[in-house]
Design an enzyme around this catalytic site. Structure first.
Site, PDB file in Angstrom:
ATOM      1  N   SER A 209       0.824  -1.216   0.000  1.00 58.35           N
ATOM      2  CA  SER A 209       0.000   0.000   0.000  1.00 58.35           C
ATOM      3  C   SER A 209       0.855   1.262   0.000  1.00 58.35           C
ATOM      4  CB  SER A 209      -0.914   0.020   1.225  1.00 58.35           C
ATOM      5  OG  SER A 209      -1.651  -1.174   1.324  1.00 58.35           O
TER       6      SER A 209
HETATM    7  N1  SAH Z   1      -0.847  -3.889   3.816  1.00 59.06           N
HETATM    8  C1  SAH Z   1      -0.406  -4.750   2.746  1.00 59.06           C
HETATM    9  C2  SAH Z   1      -1.442  -4.689   1.653  1.00 59.06           C
HETATM   10  C3  SAH Z   1      -1.325  -5.747   0.647  1.00 59.06           C
HETATM   11  S1  SAH Z   1      -2.530  -5.659  -0.645  1.00 59.06           S
HETATM   12  C4  SAH Z   1       0.935  -4.234   2.242  1.00 59.06           C
HETATM   13  O1  SAH Z   1       1.152  -3.025   2.349  1.00 59.06           O
HETATM   14  O2  SAH Z   1       1.753  -5.018   1.746  1.00 59.06           O
HETATM   15  C5  SAH Z   1      -3.891  -6.487   0.055  1.00 59.06           C
HETATM   16  C6  SAH Z   1      -3.679  -7.894   0.498  1.00 59.06           C
HETATM   17  O3  SAH Z   1      -4.939  -8.426   0.887  1.00 59.06           O
HETATM   18  C7  SAH Z   1      -3.150  -8.848  -0.580  1.00 59.06           C
HETATM   19  O4  SAH Z   1      -2.007  -9.479  -0.101  1.00 59.06           O
HETATM   20  C8  SAH Z   1      -4.295  -9.837  -0.801  1.00 59.06           C
HETATM   21  O5  SAH Z   1      -3.868 -11.151  -1.116  1.00 59.06           O
HETATM   22  C9  SAH Z   1      -4.983  -9.779   0.539  1.00 59.06           C
HETATM   23  N2  SAH Z   1      -6.383 -10.216   0.514  1.00 59.06           N
HETATM   24  C10 SAH Z   1      -7.314 -10.029  -0.441  1.00 59.06           C
HETATM   25  N3  SAH Z   1      -8.482 -10.561  -0.085  1.00 59.06           N
HETATM   26  C11 SAH Z   1      -8.292 -11.116   1.134  1.00 59.06           C
HETATM   27  C12 SAH Z   1      -9.130 -11.839   2.034  1.00 59.06           C
HETATM   28  N4  SAH Z   1     -10.395 -12.085   1.761  1.00 59.06           N
HETATM   29  N5  SAH Z   1      -8.590 -12.252   3.192  1.00 59.06           N
HETATM   30  C13 SAH Z   1      -7.298 -12.008   3.517  1.00 59.06           C
HETATM   31  N6  SAH Z   1      -6.461 -11.343   2.704  1.00 59.06           N
HETATM   32  C14 SAH Z   1      -6.952 -10.892   1.530  1.00 59.06           C
END
Ligand code: SAH
Length: 214
Positions: free
Chosen positions: A60
């Site tokens: 993010s």
């Molecule tokens: N805060 C993290 C954001 C990653 S993007 C960072 O800065 O790296 C969002 C993440 O949510 C992804 O890794 C995706 O695989 C995960 N995601 C999507 N749907 C999800 C769900 N239903 N349950 C858990 N994780 C989920």
């Protein structure tokens, strides 16, 4: 410029864009974002932008993470539920400030790689679950039933009621809600048993995927 100096500049940028919570700014000053991005993006680690990580997901934007963390009014005694571990960068920022972070990620490749980085960074107050975050921390260890703060890092089609039910009295949840590429950051509170929902800024997260099983 050295990563250390770039990190200082990023903190100043966050501050001049409205982040005033000192605990949040201090956490950004300590966590090396370059350790959480793919090797080919290390040189871009301190741009205030999202970057690609594994499995077509993104780390993010620092500004958005900082804003969500500020909205949560994090305290050193908080137990926090994070949905969407991703790279583990935000997990590390949270774990710098609060007592414990319970982090859920549906993709095992991402969770395992984040677990590795966070372990080698020395964190002892983070717990992981691989699965669909729509069900929160159900059937996971430690067996917490509710959390002081909940942070969702992917865009939900609607507010998952199971997550709201895991928000403790006096708790705050930050969750992007809306379409697949454009959402509004919702801030949900529980005060004297009453749940209140406030819509705040526009945002753009990857979708919160609903697994058929959940
Ligand atoms: N805060 C993290 C954001 C990653 S993007 C960072 O800065 O790296 C969002 C993440 O949510 C992804 O890794 C995706 O695989 C995960 N995601 C999507 N749907 C999800 C769900 N239903 N349950 C858990 N994780 C989920």
């Amino acid at each position: 410029m050295r990563f250390e100096d770039q990190r200082k500049n990023l903190v100043e940028e966050l501050q001049s864009n409205g982040i005033a919570d000192m605990a949040v700014l201090k956490a950004f000053a300590r966590i090396p974002r370059e350790d959480y991005v793919l090797p080919e993006y290390r040189d871009y680690a301190y741009r205030n932008k999202p970057l690609p990580i594994l499995a077509n997901q993104t780390i993010s934007q620092p500004q958005m993470i900082a804003l969500m963390m500020q909205v949560l009014e994090l305290k050193s005694t908080d137990i926090v539920l994070e949905i969407g571990t991703g790279s583990g960068y935000q997990t590390a920022l949270l774990a710098e400030i609060v007592k414990e972070v319970c982090s859920v990620e549906r993709l095992d490749t991402l969770s395992l790689s984040a677990q590795k980085v966070l372990r080698s960074a020395g964190f002892k107050n983070i717990f992981f679950r691989i699965g669909d975050g729509h069900t929160g921390w159900e059937k996971a260890y430690p067996p917490y039933k509710e959390f002081n703060k909940i942070i969702v890092s992917a865009g939900a089609a609607s507010i998952p009621q199971l997550l709201v039910s895991q928000l403790a009295e006096g708790g705050i949840m930050a969750i992007p809600v809306g379409e697949s590429s454009a959402q509004i950051l919702h801030v949900i509170t529980r005060e004297h048993g009453e749940v209140a929902i406030r819509q705040t800024v526009n945002c753009s997260f990857v979708p919160l995927v609903r697994d058929i099983r959940s």
